[in-house]
Design a protein around this motif. Structure first.
Motif, PDB file in Angstrom:
ATOM      1  N   GLY A  96       0.715  54.291  49.417  1.00 17.59           N
ATOM      2  CA  GLY A  96       0.346  55.281  48.440  1.00 17.59           C
ATOM      3  C   GLY A  96      -0.898  55.014  47.736  1.00 17.59           C
ATOM      4  O   GLY A  96      -1.277  53.689  47.589  1.00 17.59           O
ATOM      5  N   ILE A  97      -1.735  55.788  47.513  1.00 19.24           N
ATOM      6  CA  ILE A  97      -3.196  55.478  46.606  1.00 19.24           C
ATOM      7  C   ILE A  97      -2.986  55.554  45.176  1.00 19.24           C
ATOM      8  O   ILE A  97      -3.381  54.740  44.363  1.00 19.24           O
ATOM      9  CB  ILE A  97      -4.233  56.528  47.157  1.00 19.24           C
ATOM     10  N   ILE A  98      -2.410  56.636  44.911  1.00 20.91           N
ATOM     11  CA  ILE A  98      -2.185  56.875  43.283  1.00 20.91           C
ATOM     12  C   ILE A  98      -0.668  56.282  42.998  1.00 20.91           C
ATOM     13  O   ILE A  98       0.243  56.876  43.272  1.00 20.91           O
ATOM     14  CB  ILE A  98      -2.179  58.343  42.966  1.00 20.91           C
ATOM     15  N   GLY A  99      -0.762  55.174  42.849  1.00 21.78           N
ATOM     16  CA  GLY A  99       0.622  54.366  42.392  1.00 21.78           C
ATOM     17  C   GLY A  99       1.318  54.210  43.712  1.00 21.78           C
ATOM     18  O   GLY A  99       0.534  53.842  44.742  1.00 21.78           O
ATOM     19  N   GLY A 152      -4.748  59.423  34.369  1.00 22.77           N
ATOM     20  CA  GLY A 152      -3.892  58.406  34.191  1.00 22.77           C
ATOM     21  C   GLY A 152      -2.906  58.090  35.124  1.00 22.77           C
ATOM     22  O   GLY A 152      -1.828  57.441  35.039  1.00 22.77           O
ATOM     23  N   LEU A 153      -3.071  58.958  36.202  1.00 24.82           N
ATOM     24  CA  LEU A 153      -2.177  58.910  37.398  1.00 24.82           C
ATOM     25  C   LEU A 153      -1.981  57.324  38.043  1.00 24.82           C
ATOM     26  O   LEU A 153      -3.012  57.043  38.429  1.00 24.82           O
ATOM     27  CB  LEU A 153      -2.002  60.193  38.442  1.00 24.82           C
ATOM     28  N   GLY A 154      -0.722  56.816  38.131  1.00 24.56           N
ATOM     29  CA  GLY A 154      -0.742  55.531  38.814  1.00 24.56           C
ATOM     30  C   GLY A 154      -1.119  54.416  37.917  1.00 24.56           C
ATOM     31  O   GLY A 154      -1.386  53.439  38.358  1.00 24.56           O
ATOM     32  N   SER A 155      -1.345  54.550  36.661  1.00 22.61           N
ATOM     33  CA  SER A 155      -1.872  53.684  36.048  1.00 22.61           C
ATOM     34  C   SER A 155      -0.818  52.490  35.805  1.00 22.61           C
ATOM     35  O   SER A 155      -1.252  51.349  35.104  1.00 22.61           O
ATOM     36  CB  SER A 155      -2.104  54.164  34.526  1.00 22.61           C
ATOM     37  N   THR A 156       0.237  52.682  36.060  1.00 24.20           N
ATOM     38  CA  THR A 156       1.412  51.475  35.888  1.00 24.20           C
ATOM     39  C   THR A 156       1.177  50.574  37.160  1.00 24.20           C
ATOM     40  O   THR A 156       1.938  49.476  37.201  1.00 24.20           O
ATOM     41  CB  THR A 156       2.889  51.893  36.008  1.00 24.20           C
ATOM     42  N   GLY A 157       0.257  50.741  38.187  1.00 25.18           N
ATOM     43  CA  GLY A 157       0.003  49.970  39.194  1.00 25.18           C
ATOM     44  C   GLY A 157      -1.048  48.822  38.965  1.00 25.18           C
ATOM     45  O   GLY A 157      -1.525  48.764  37.911  1.00 25.18           O
ATOM     46  N   ALA A 158      -0.564  47.522  39.471  1.00 20.77           N
ATOM     47  CA  ALA A 158      -1.291  46.366  39.134  1.00 20.77           C
ATOM     48  C   ALA A 158      -2.854  46.442  39.248  1.00 20.77           C
ATOM     49  O   ALA A 158      -3.581  45.893  38.283  1.00 20.77           O
ATOM     50  CB  ALA A 158      -0.740  45.232  39.925  1.00 20.77           C
ATOM     51  N   TRP A 160      -4.700  49.414  39.093  1.00 19.63           N
ATOM     52  CA  TRP A 160      -5.443  50.346  38.545  1.00 19.63           C
ATOM     53  C   TRP A 160      -6.237  50.177  37.554  1.00 19.63           C
ATOM     54  O   TRP A 160      -6.328  49.179  36.802  1.00 19.63           O
ATOM     55  CB  TRP A 160      -4.159  51.302  37.919  1.00 19.63           C
ATOM     56  N   PRO A 161      -7.565  50.779  37.322  1.00 20.90           N
ATOM     57  CA  PRO A 161      -7.991  51.898  38.240  1.00 20.90           C
ATOM     58  C   PRO A 161      -8.773  51.429  39.615  1.00 20.90           C
ATOM     59  O   PRO A 161      -9.684  52.415  40.172  1.00 20.90           O
ATOM     60  CB  PRO A 161      -8.962  52.571  37.220  1.00 20.90           C
ATOM     61  N   ARG A 162      -8.867  50.094  39.572  1.00 18.73           N
ATOM     62  CA  ARG A 162      -9.845  49.685  40.810  1.00 18.73           C
ATOM     63  C   ARG A 162      -9.555  50.172  42.083  1.00 18.73           C
ATOM     64  O   ARG A 162     -10.344  50.588  42.668  1.00 18.73           O
ATOM     65  CB  ARG A 162      -9.856  48.152  40.758  1.00 18.73           C
ATOM     66  N   VAL A 163      -8.241  50.416  42.408  1.00 16.16           N
ATOM     67  CA  VAL A 163      -7.925  50.917  43.595  1.00 16.16           C
ATOM     68  C   VAL A 163      -8.301  52.287  44.079  1.00 16.16           C
ATOM     69  O   VAL A 163      -8.761  52.549  44.960  1.00 16.16           O
ATOM     70  CB  VAL A 163      -6.505  50.703  44.034  1.00 16.16           C
ATOM     71  N   ILE A 164      -8.088  53.059  42.846  1.00 17.04           N
ATOM     72  CA  ILE A 164      -8.496  54.581  43.087  1.00 17.04           C
ATOM     73  C   ILE A 164     -10.075  54.593  42.994  1.00 17.04           C
ATOM     74  O   ILE A 164     -10.586  55.341  44.026  1.00 17.04           O
ATOM     75  CB  ILE A 164      -8.066  55.387  41.800  1.00 17.04           C
ATOM     76  N   VAL A 165     -10.734  53.877  42.328  1.00 23.72           N
ATOM     77  CA  VAL A 165     -12.287  54.071  42.605  1.00 23.72           C
ATOM     78  C   VAL A 165     -12.639  53.577  43.961  1.00 23.72           C
ATOM     79  O   VAL A 165     -13.363  54.195  44.392  1.00 23.72           O
ATOM     80  CB  VAL A 165     -12.750  53.139  41.161  1.00 23.72           C
ATOM     81  N   ALA A 166     -12.295  52.351  44.334  1.00 25.41           N
ATOM     82  CA  ALA A 166     -12.658  51.726  45.487  1.00 25.41           C
ATOM     83  C   ALA A 166     -12.310  52.841  46.778  1.00 25.41           C
ATOM     84  O   ALA A 166     -13.283  52.886  47.473  1.00 25.41           O
ATOM     85  CB  ALA A 166     -12.038  50.557  45.653  1.00 25.41           C
ATOM     86  N   LEU A 167     -11.263  53.316  46.697  1.00 24.42           N
ATOM     87  CA  LEU A 167     -10.739  54.073  47.865  1.00 24.42           C
ATOM     88  C   LEU A 167     -11.237  55.403  47.898  1.00 24.42           C
ATOM     89  O   LEU A 167     -11.772  55.921  48.849  1.00 24.42           O
ATOM     90  CB  LEU A 167      -9.117  54.293  47.833  1.00 24.42           C
ATOM     91  N   THR A 168     -11.574  55.979  46.670  1.00 25.82           N
ATOM     92  CA  THR A 168     -12.271  57.177  46.531  1.00 25.82           C
ATOM     93  C   THR A 168     -13.631  56.780  47.104  1.00 25.82           C
ATOM     94  O   THR A 168     -14.323  57.904  47.961  1.00 25.82           O
ATOM     95  CB  THR A 168     -12.320  57.758  45.058  1.00 25.82           C
ATOM     96  N   GLY A 169     -14.401  55.857  46.626  1.00 26.82           N
ATOM     97  CA  GLY A 169     -15.595  55.667  47.419  1.00 26.82           C
ATOM     98  C   GLY A 169     -15.851  55.487  48.801  1.00 26.82           C
ATOM     99  O   GLY A 169     -16.618  55.997  49.473  1.00 26.82           O
ATOM    100  N   PHE A 170     -14.684  54.635  49.085  1.00 27.38           N
ATOM    101  CA  PHE A 170     -14.499  54.280  50.607  1.00 27.38           C
ATOM    102  C   PHE A 170     -14.521  55.697  51.571  1.00 27.38           C
ATOM    103  O   PHE A 170     -15.107  56.141  52.482  1.00 27.38           O
ATOM    104  CB  PHE A 170     -13.268  53.372  50.911  1.00 27.38           C
ATOM    105  N   PHE A 171     -13.321  56.611  51.144  1.00 31.24           N
ATOM    106  CA  PHE A 171     -13.220  57.753  51.833  1.00 31.24           C
ATOM    107  C   PHE A 171     -14.367  58.688  51.535  1.00 31.24           C
ATOM    108  O   PHE A 171     -14.830  59.455  52.698  1.00 31.24           O
ATOM    109  CB  PHE A 171     -11.968  58.357  51.525  1.00 31.24           C
ATOM    110  N   SER A 172     -14.806  58.870  50.384  1.00 31.83           N
ATOM    111  CA  SER A 172     -16.053  59.749  50.347  1.00 31.83           C
ATOM    112  C   SER A 172     -17.242  59.482  51.091  1.00 31.83           C
ATOM    113  O   SER A 172     -18.038  60.220  51.823  1.00 31.83           O
ATOM    114  CB  SER A 172     -16.425  60.101  48.724  1.00 31.83           C
ATOM    115  N   ALA A 173     -17.477  58.213  51.336  1.00 36.58           N
ATOM    116  CA  ALA A 173     -18.452  57.664  52.120  1.00 36.58           C
ATOM    117  C   ALA A 173     -18.232  57.852  53.843  1.00 36.58           C
ATOM    118  O   ALA A 173     -19.215  58.239  54.329  1.00 36.58           O
ATOM    119  CB  ALA A 173     -18.675  56.189  51.941  1.00 36.58           C
TER     120      ALA A 173
END
Length: 196
Positions: A96-99, A152-158, A160-173
């Protein structure tokens, strides 16, 4: 002599067309080999079937593009898009990416993947249209990331939010690189059509 040159060119082209299938077979063997050496890798038949089906779909999509055109930029654009889609699906299924992978918010990524599929059908997979479609896919990817962060989706992850930001940037690129390659393919096609 000319026949010999044509034969070696065709043979080289055939070898390159086999490369994705060979890589897919090796990727399918990796988890099996890893299971022999570590207990951390514990796949069952379903995991291998899903992974194999994904590899088959990715290779078939690339093979279809390779048969449609000899344009290297177009093939590269399809290759990048297929790899991006493959990684996006696999990550969502595996962790999963979000949580976690069980978080229903990850289903938003199905909408991201619908953009290049439906958009491609609408523009009939022509390079100029595909450049716009892949740019829209990058926008959809970014939109999902922004929604996840704002809600704040997935905010319980260890991580968060770095994973969402990094993967959003990676896939968008990746989507934008594919769009750029499709744009180059459109330019090559236009200049080839303009040549006498």
């Amino acid at each position: 002599m000319a026949g010999s040159a044509e034969g070696s060119s065709g043979q080289r082209r055939h070898s390159w067309r086999l490369a994705p299938w060979i890589i897919a077979a090796l990727l399918l063997l990796l988890p099996l080999i890893a299971m022999l050496f570590t207990d951390d890798m514990n796949w069952d038949e379903t995991d291998f079937i899903v992974f194999g089906a994904m590899l088959l779909g990715a290779c078939a999509a690339y093979e279809l593009a390779a048969r449609m055109t000899g344009n290297t930029a177009y093939r590269a654009a399809v290759g990048v898009a297929v790899v991006a889609a493959f990684i996006l699906i696999w990550m969502n299924l595996a962790v999963g990416i979000i949580g976690s992978e069980d978080n229903p918010a990850n289903l938003m990524y199905a909408g991201v993947l619908a953009v290049p599929i439906l958009g491609g059908l609408i523009v009939r997979f022509r390079p100029h249209g595909m450049a716009r479609v892949l740019a829209a896919t990058a926008l959809a990817q970014t939109f999902v990331g922004v929604i996840a962060l704002m809600a704040g989706l997935g905010s319980t992850g260890a991580n968060w939010p770095r994973v969402i930001v990094a993967l959003t940037g990676f896939f968008s690129a990746l989507w934008l690189i594919s769009a750029w390659l499709f744009r180059n393919a459109a330019r090559e096609r236009a200049s080839a059509g303009a040549a006498p």
